[in-house]
Design a protein around this motif. Structure first.
Motif, PDB file in Angstrom:
ATOM      1  N   ALA A  97      30.776  45.233  42.914  1.00  0.00           N
ATOM      2  CA  ALA A  97      31.857  45.694  43.783  1.00  0.00           C
ATOM      3  C   ALA A  97      31.319  46.633  44.846  1.00  0.00           C
ATOM      4  CB  ALA A  97      32.934  46.394  42.962  1.00  0.00           C
ATOM      5  N   LEU A  98      32.078  46.721  45.941  1.00  0.00           N
ATOM      6  CA  LEU A  98      31.765  47.623  47.047  1.00  0.00           C
ATOM      7  C   LEU A  98      32.962  48.526  47.319  1.00  0.00           C
ATOM      8  CD1 LEU A  98      30.103  45.128  49.537  1.00  0.00           C
ATOM      9  CD2 LEU A  98      28.951  47.042  48.413  1.00  0.00           C
ATOM     10  N   GLY A  99      32.697  49.753  47.693  1.00  0.00           N
ATOM     11  CA  GLY A  99      33.761  50.687  47.985  1.00  0.00           C
ATOM     12  C   GLY A  99      34.057  50.784  49.463  1.00  0.00           C
ATOM     13  N   ASP A 100      34.138  49.658  50.137  1.00  0.00           N
ATOM     14  CA  ASP A 100      34.489  49.688  51.558  1.00  0.00           C
ATOM     15  C   ASP A 100      35.362  48.485  51.881  1.00  0.00           C
ATOM     16  OD1 ASP A 100      32.857  47.412  51.891  1.00  0.00           O
ATOM     17  OD2 ASP A 100      31.130  48.593  52.509  1.00  0.00           O
ATOM     18  N   ASP A 101      35.775  48.405  53.121  1.00  0.00           N
ATOM     19  CA  ASP A 101      36.697  47.349  53.543  1.00  0.00           C
ATOM     20  C   ASP A 101      35.921  46.110  53.995  1.00  0.00           C
ATOM     21  OD1 ASP A 101      39.111  46.142  54.050  1.00  0.00           O
ATOM     22  OD2 ASP A 101      39.275  46.947  56.074  1.00  0.00           O
ATOM     23  N   SER A 102      35.059  45.604  53.118  1.00  0.00           N
ATOM     24  CA  SER A 102      34.279  44.410  53.453  1.00  0.00           C
ATOM     25  C   SER A 102      35.125  43.159  53.319  1.00  0.00           C
ATOM     26  CB  SER A 102      33.054  44.293  52.538  1.00  0.00           C
ATOM     27  OG  SER A 102      32.112  45.295  52.806  1.00  0.00           O
ATOM     28  N   HIS A 103      34.748  42.136  54.088  1.00  0.00           N
ATOM     29  CA  HIS A 103      35.382  40.828  54.011  1.00  0.00           C
ATOM     30  C   HIS A 103      34.330  39.779  53.697  1.00  0.00           C
ATOM     31  CE1 HIS A 103      39.337  41.999  55.744  1.00  0.00           C
ATOM     32  NE2 HIS A 103      38.603  42.944  56.312  1.00  0.00           N
ATOM     33  N   LEU A 104      34.747  38.737  52.982  1.00  0.00           N
ATOM     34  CA  LEU A 104      33.842  37.651  52.632  1.00  0.00           C
ATOM     35  C   LEU A 104      33.782  36.658  53.784  1.00  0.00           C
ATOM     36  CD1 LEU A 104      32.099  36.384  50.377  1.00  0.00           C
ATOM     37  CD2 LEU A 104      34.166  35.211  49.587  1.00  0.00           C
ATOM     38  N   ALA A 105      32.589  36.476  54.354  1.00  0.00           N
ATOM     39  CA  ALA A 105      32.432  35.588  55.503  1.00  0.00           C
ATOM     40  C   ALA A 105      31.706  34.312  55.140  1.00  0.00           C
ATOM     41  CB  ALA A 105      31.672  36.305  56.624  1.00  0.00           C
ATOM     42  N   GLY A 106      31.200  34.181  53.912  1.00  0.00           N
ATOM     43  CA  GLY A 106      30.507  32.964  53.516  1.00  0.00           C
ATOM     44  C   GLY A 106      29.727  33.188  52.244  1.00  0.00           C
ATOM     45  N   GLY A 107      29.237  32.108  51.694  1.00  0.00           N
ATOM     46  CA  GLY A 107      28.432  32.187  50.489  1.00  0.00           C
ATOM     47  C   GLY A 107      27.874  30.828  50.157  1.00  0.00           C
ATOM     48  N   PHE A 108      26.644  30.797  49.641  1.00  0.00           N
ATOM     49  CA  PHE A 108      26.038  29.525  49.258  1.00  0.00           C
ATOM     50  C   PHE A 108      24.926  29.802  48.266  1.00  0.00           C
ATOM     51  CE2 PHE A 108      23.055  25.955  49.759  1.00  0.00           C
ATOM     52  CZ  PHE A 108      23.924  24.887  49.549  1.00  0.00           C
ATOM     53  N   ASP A 109      24.978  29.114  47.107  1.00  0.00           N
ATOM     54  CA  ASP A 109      23.944  29.233  46.097  1.00  0.00           C
ATOM     55  C   ASP A 109      23.811  30.690  45.647  1.00  0.00           C
ATOM     56  OD1 ASP A 109      22.033  28.444  44.350  1.00  0.00           O
ATOM     57  OD2 ASP A 109      20.474  28.040  45.822  1.00  0.00           O
ATOM     58  N   ASP A 110      22.701  31.366  46.001  1.00  0.00           N
ATOM     59  CA  ASP A 110      22.469  32.719  45.499  1.00  0.00           C
ATOM     60  C   ASP A 110      22.653  33.794  46.551  1.00  0.00           C
ATOM     61  OD1 ASP A 110      20.286  32.025  47.001  1.00  0.00           O
ATOM     62  OD2 ASP A 110      18.782  32.505  45.487  1.00  0.00           O
ATOM     63  N   THR A 111      23.337  33.493  47.671  1.00  0.00           N
ATOM     64  CA  THR A 111      23.568  34.486  48.716  1.00  0.00           C
ATOM     65  C   THR A 111      25.051  34.578  49.055  1.00  0.00           C
ATOM     66  OG1 THR A 111      23.230  32.885  50.508  1.00  0.00           O
ATOM     67  CG2 THR A 111      21.291  34.120  49.740  1.00  0.00           C
ATOM     68  N   VAL A 112      25.465  35.754  49.534  1.00  0.00           N
ATOM     69  CA  VAL A 112      26.840  36.005  49.937  1.00  0.00           C
ATOM     70  C   VAL A 112      26.812  36.725  51.278  1.00  0.00           C
ATOM     71  CG1 VAL A 112      28.971  37.243  49.398  1.00  0.00           C
ATOM     72  CG2 VAL A 112      27.672  36.164  47.564  1.00  0.00           C
ATOM     73  N   VAL A 113      27.648  36.296  52.217  1.00  0.00           N
ATOM     74  CA  VAL A 113      27.751  36.934  53.524  1.00  0.00           C
ATOM     75  C   VAL A 113      29.017  37.779  53.570  1.00  0.00           C
ATOM     76  CG1 VAL A 113      27.833  36.587  56.014  1.00  0.00           C
ATOM     77  CG2 VAL A 113      26.585  34.965  54.578  1.00  0.00           C
ATOM     78  N   LEU A 114      28.849  39.063  53.845  1.00  0.00           N
ATOM     79  CA  LEU A 114      29.981  39.972  54.005  1.00  0.00           C
ATOM     80  C   LEU A 114      29.966  40.549  55.412  1.00  0.00           C
ATOM     81  CD1 LEU A 114      30.013  42.019  50.667  1.00  0.00           C
ATOM     82  CD2 LEU A 114      31.337  39.986  51.247  1.00  0.00           C
TER      83      LEU A 114
END
Length: 378
Positions: free
Chosen positions: A74-91
């Protein structure tokens, strides 16, 4: 050309939703900073490890969402999920885009956009970042920039579109190859047309009709004149259009497949947001009277089940996990019917989806839930 049945045009109220305005971008997000001028590809680069306001994630708090896999971090900020594939996540957050490890949320790399508004997305192993008047692509794991173009804006990606994206170029929409930035197909109409990229296809539509392309090859599939289109979605191999409160479905060659009068796609301005789940999709009967949510089969429009008005189709954050459809209202539905209608206090209503997980949270904490094993029984 195939025509929908003639009906009086009945327009639904325009409801604002951030997932709408003609674009369904399960993996794209705008960061509200200021937009400068004179930005070039030389100013758009990746930086490895934490920095630039991006910090490694911490443990996920509590049990998390009751109908998702347990939170991984988890993150304590107002992040948004912009993508994800396999073992990576874009915030993405107020500091711009960052790419993290899907297992523990540590920062792998981030992009400095020099204070410009940034749009981030992911097409398989390619992370796309648009800032100013440039569009750049990066390797998801290393952060190495693979290409950069001057001109394309507003990238649109989709979880099922593979290495393809849409972008506005010279006041028109184009289908691009995310691996090298080359043009796969020029789409008809201008940049004001609605576009939808999903289920291996691209549809471009206005109130007068729609056209379709294969998203992999760019092959033109059909051009169909249908007067009064209010919304359009893809359900498996069908293109379903809402024509003044009637649903009409077309096959991949543009021939009419089925027609359901007095049905609509949700009654709100979230164009293309309807997602199919296990061959079904949610529609509403009597959309201008007392709308009742109904699950219809994409193949023939047949009714599978119906439920009460607590299944609200209007809202952002609609996505499929396994064979279940999650709605931003907290409702969860499955092929056999609704799973639950949680009270708002019992569930995080803000859900954002990527192929490898879901980001949940309504307060200052954002929790990442990994996608379940495809073979796991839900």
């Amino acid at each position: 050309m195939p025509q929908a049945p003639e009906r009086s045009r009945r327009y639904r109220p325009l409801l604002w939703a951030t997932a709408g305005v003609g674009l369904v971008v399960v993996a794209a997000l705008t960061v509200p900073l200021y937009l400068g001028s004179g930005f070039t590809c030389a100013g758009l680069n990746g930086h490895r490890d934490a920095g630039g306001g991006h910090h490694d994630a911490g443990p996920a708090p509590g049990p998390g969402h009751p109908f998702l896999e347990p939170g991984a971090w988890a993150l304590g900020d107002d992040s948004h999920l912009a993508g994800g594939f396999d073992d990576t996540v874009v915030l993405s957050n107020e500091h711009g885009p960052s790419v993290r490890a899907a297992d523990d949320g540590r920062v792998l790399w981030w992009v400095e956009t020099d204070g410009r508004t940034a749009i981030a997305g992911q097409a398989e192993e390619t992370v796309l970042v648009a800032a100013g008047d440039v569009l750049a692509a990066f390797d998801a794991r290393s952060g190495d920039r693979s290409w950069c173009l001057d001109g394309p804006t507003d990238p649109v990606t989709d979880t099922g579109a593979g290495a393809r994206l849409l972008a506005r170029v010279d006041d028109a929409w184009k289908l691009l190859d995310a691996s090298d930035g080359s043009v796969v197909a020029d789409l008809p109409g201008d940049a004001e047309a609605h576009v939808l990229l999903s289920d291996g296809r691209v549809s471009t539509w206005t109130e007068e009709g729609f056209s379709g392309h294969d998203s992999d090859s760019g092959e033109h599939l059909h051009e169909v004149a249908v007067e009064g289109i209010q919304d359009l979605t893809h359900v498996d191999d069908k293109t379903v259009v809402d024509v003044g409160g009637d649903l009409v479905a077309f096959d991949s060659d543009g021939t009419r497949a089925w027609h359901r009068p007095e049905f609509g796609l949700g009654g709100c301005d979230t164009h293309g947001a309807v997602r199919g789940f296990d061959g079904l999709f949610l529609a509403v009967e009597d959309p201008e009277g007392k709308p009742v949510p109904v699950a219809l089969a994409g193949t023939d429009g047949g009714e599978a089940w119906r439920d009460g008005p607590e299944v609200d189709l209007c809202g952002v954050g609609q996505g499929v996990v396994g064979d279940r459809l999650f709605l931003s209202t907290g409702s969860v539905v499955a092929p056999e019917g609704p799973v639950a209608h949680p009270e708002p206090a019992d569930v995080d209503l803000r859900l954002e989806f990527a192929p490898n997980g879901v980001l949940s949270g309504t307060g200052p904490t954002r929790t990442f839930h990994p996608a379940p094993d495809p073979e796991e029984d839900h």
